[in-house]
Each structure stands twice: as structure tokens, then as C-alpha cells.
Write an enzyme that holds these catalytic residues in place. Structure first.
Site, PDB file in Angstrom:
ATOM      1  CE1 TYR A  16      43.019   4.931 -31.672  1.00 15.84           C
ATOM      2  CE2 TYR A  16      44.471   5.784 -29.957  1.00 15.84           C
ATOM      3  CZ  TYR A  16      44.215   5.526 -31.288  1.00 15.84           C
ATOM      4  OH  TYR A  16      45.134   5.871 -32.243  1.00 15.84           O
ATOM      5  CG  ASN A  39      40.313  19.040 -16.404  1.00 17.88           C
ATOM      6  OD1 ASN A  39      41.459  19.396 -16.628  1.00 17.88           O
ATOM      7  ND2 ASN A  39      39.980  18.342 -15.337  1.00 17.88           N
ATOM      8  CG  ASP A  95      44.057  16.065 -13.161  1.00 16.66           C
ATOM      9  OD1 ASP A  95      43.231  16.963 -13.429  1.00 16.66           O
ATOM     10  OD2 ASP A  95      44.423  15.205 -13.977  1.00 16.66           O
TER      11      ASP A  95
HETATM   12  O1  KDG Z   1      44.351  15.846 -16.519  1.00 16.45           O
HETATM   13  C1  KDG Z   1      45.011  14.719 -17.030  1.00 16.45           C
HETATM   14  C2  KDG Z   1      44.010  13.997 -17.851  1.00 16.45           C
HETATM   15  O2  KDG Z   1      43.812  14.731 -19.021  1.00 16.45           O
HETATM   16  C3  KDG Z   1      44.400  12.643 -18.247  1.00 16.45           C
HETATM   17  O3  KDG Z   1      44.689  11.894 -17.119  1.00 16.45           O
HETATM   18  C4  KDG Z   1      43.357  11.931 -19.062  1.00 16.45           C
HETATM   19  O4  KDG Z   1      41.287  12.336 -17.986  1.00 16.45           O
HETATM   20  C5  KDG Z   1      41.963  12.432 -18.955  1.00 16.45           C
HETATM   21  C6  KDG Z   1      41.385  13.087 -20.108  1.00 16.45           C
HETATM   22  O5  KDG Z   1      40.200  12.878 -20.315  1.00 16.45           O
HETATM   23  O6  KDG Z   1      42.065  13.819 -20.810  1.00 16.45           O
END
Ligand code: KDG
Length: 317
Positions: free
Chosen positions: A107, A168, A259
Site C-alpha cells: 500500500y 531487486n 539485503d
Molecule cells: O528485500 C526486502 C524488501 O522487499 C522488503 O523489505 C520491502 O523494500 C521492500 C520492497 O519494496 O519490496
């Protein structure tokens, strides 16, 4: 062992963790923790005794204050975080299924962090960074955030600051096509690349760790950590490459493992360790992250970390 500041920039969220392994519609209680790929790295580094900063924007709400307070308590410099009425602080929920797979629900659309823009940043302060750690989540948040990341890459090159980058990829935030178009040009400019093997397939056209590393090294990367989940990791620099095994632990929540790996690996780089050692450090931190529910709550202090690295202490969680 304060050897040079790592500055991380990106959105952190309040994450609500259910107390039961079932669909959220049936969950009655949650606990709250701070999540955020970049701040997770900052926390991991701080716990290992390194100077780390986290920069972002939070809303003028209680959750914003909570995020800042928690990160500050972990020793992360939050002095350049902006508190803004342009949007609320973002939140997310984790959901655990009976077979332990974790899912997240965001959210965060229109959040304060998504309004971050180039003119928000204190560029003089950024000059103090030895490493700038960024992730591919930020450019997925908004056009202004994408501009921030591109400008940070340009600035870091100009100032001789090392860029550490983890793509990511978050498929809930954008399409694969957009992610590829935006992140591929960034990936090949980073000095330190920390990524999943699966991300190589989309961004570089190969999911083979040796190929990914060879491509990135040829483009000028200095250190590479390729995360392979339960298979461990592959780490490489210009001199050598190694497969690093995982530490066997009881897995309770895999979110945050990448991370934590990044934090351990970067600590190794900052300490001038050989690449294999950087990989071992990352792998241990990743293992400790998956054995606890929050992203960073399971990460060790330096003394415990050193004991575990020397195998003087068993991982007991
Ligand atoms: O790497 C973990 C993250 O995915 C989590 O802490 C939340 O930063 C985040 C995301 O944007 O998914």
C-alpha cells in the site's frame, strides 16, 4: 571499524507481519516492523560496525516517525530523511502460507517516498559517501524517483563514489519490459553488483551465474555477488570466482535475505577482504535473516558475527 560511509537511498515501509500462516482475511493479529531493501542494507552494515546512512522521504504521520526512530535505534544515520506532506508513509503486509512461502501486499502508491526528486537531495552530504547503495525498486516508484537514481549514478561516477546496485526486481511495481528498459543500463554501470540469478535472465539475457559475472566484469564491475536462494551464491571479481554454500538454518521467512547478503558482502568489500570472504560474509548474514520473521531482526552484532564466521558458535535459530 568505521571505514567509510555507505549511503543508501530508497523507500522504507512499515511491514505488518501476521501471527498466523494463513490468508490475510483470516489473520487477527499483526506485529509491525520496518522493511525496505535499502534501509535493510544500512541496518545490516551498522550492526557489523560500519557507518551507514539511509535517505528517503516519509509522510508527516506516525508511521514515518516509527520508521525513522527504528532505523536510528539501529545506528543508521537518518539525519537527511525528509518528512513531507506530499503523501503518506508506505505500508505493506506479509502473508505466509502453510508451506512457508512468503507473499507481500503493498500500500505505497502515491507515498511520500515516491515523490522524492533530484532537488530534495543534499548533494554536498552525498559527497561524503564511500559507497552509494541503490536498488531497482526506487526507479519503479515514479518518474521523479527514476530521475533521482539516474542522477545518482552520474554523480557517483563524477565524484569517484562506488555504486553498489541490486536490481531487486519487484513485479508488483512494474512490468518486466519497463524493468528491463530502466535497469539494464544501470546494471552495467555499477561497481558492485548484487543480484539474483533469476534477474540475470531478464536483464542480461542469461540466468547462468558464470555468464552473468563474465558480462558484468567485462563492463567494468569490480565485485559481484549473485544470489541463488537455497543454492547459495556465486561471487566474483577480476581475479577469481567462487561458489559459496548456504549456512543450514531453519527458514521462517525468506524476505530480506538478499539485503542481508548485500550488507555482509559490502562489509567485506569495505574491509578489503578477498572476494571469497565477502561471499562467506554475505552468505552468513543471509542465513541469519531467513531464520527470523522481520527483515533485519535476526541480523547479528559484530561479536556474534565474528564468532559465527569462525565457527566458534552454532547458528541456533
Ligand atoms: O528485500 C526486502 C524488501 O522487499 C522488503 O523489505 C520491502 O523494500 C521492500 C520492497 O519494496 O519490496
Amino acid at each position: 571499524m568505521k571505514r567509510g560511509r555507505v549511503v543508501t537511498i530508497g523507500e522504507s515501509l512499515v511491514a505488518f507481519i501476521p501471527n498466523a500462516h494463513t490468508k490475510l482475511r483470516y489473520v487477527q493479529q499483526f506485529s509491525k516492523v520496518v522493511a525496505g531493501a535499502e534501509s535493510n542494507v544500512a541496518v545490516g552494515l551498522s550492526k557489523l560496525g560500519h557507518l551507514s546512512s539511509w535517505i528517503s522521504k516519509v509522510g508527516t504521520d506516525e508511521f514515518g516517525q516509527y520508521i525513522i526512530r527504528e532505523l536510528r535505534a539501529e545506528g543508521v544515520d537518518t539525519s537527511h530523511v525528509l518528512v513531507s506532506d506530499e503523501g503518506p508513509s508506505g505500508i505493506m503486509f506479509k502473508q505466509f502460507s502453510a508451506n512457508l512461502a512468503s507473499q507481500v501486499f503493498y500500500y505505497r502508491k502515491g507515498s511520500a517516498a515516491s515523490t522524492l526528486k533530484v532537488s530534495d537531495l543534499d548533494w554536498e552530504y552525498l559527497k561524503e559517501a564511500k559507497v552509494l547503495h541503490l536498488s531497482g525498486i526506487t526507479p519503479a516508484l515514479s518518474t521523479s524517483c527514476r530521475d533521482v537514481v539516474y542522477e545518482l549514478f552520474r554523480f557517483a561516477k563524477q565524484e569517484g563514489i562506488l555504486i553498489s546496485f541490486d536490481p531487486n526486481i519487484r513485479r508488483k511495481l512494474w512490468s518486466e519490459a519497463e524493468a528491463k528498459r530502466t535497469l539494464s543500463p544501470l546494471l552495467v554501470q555499477a561497481d558492485i553488483v548484487l543480484m539474483g540469478e533469476d534477474e540475470g535472465e531478464l536483464l542480461l539475457g542469461s540466468g547462468d551465474r558464470y555468464r552473468i559475472a563474465a558480462t558484468l566484469l567485462e563492463k567494468g564491475a569490480k565485485a559481484i555477488g549473485i544470489k541463488r536462494g537455497g543454492e547459495g551464491a556465486y561471487v566474483a571479481d577480476a581475479t577469481a570466482g567462487f561458489d559459496v554454500p548456504i549456512h543450514p538454518v531453519k527458514v521462517v521467512d525468506t524476505i530480506g535475505a538478499g539485503d542481508a547478503f548485500n550488507a555482509g558482502f559490502l562489509a567485506g568489500v569495505l574491509e578489503g577482504c578477498p572476494i571469497k570472504e565477502c561471499g562467506r560474509m554475505g552468505s552468513l548474514m543471509g542465513a541469519l535473516a531467513v531464520s527470523s520473521y522481520g527483515d533485519t531482526e535476526g541480523l547479528p552484532d559484530r561479536k556474534t558475527f565474528d564468532e559465527l564466521m569462525k565457527n566458534e558458535k552454532e547458528i541456533d535459530r
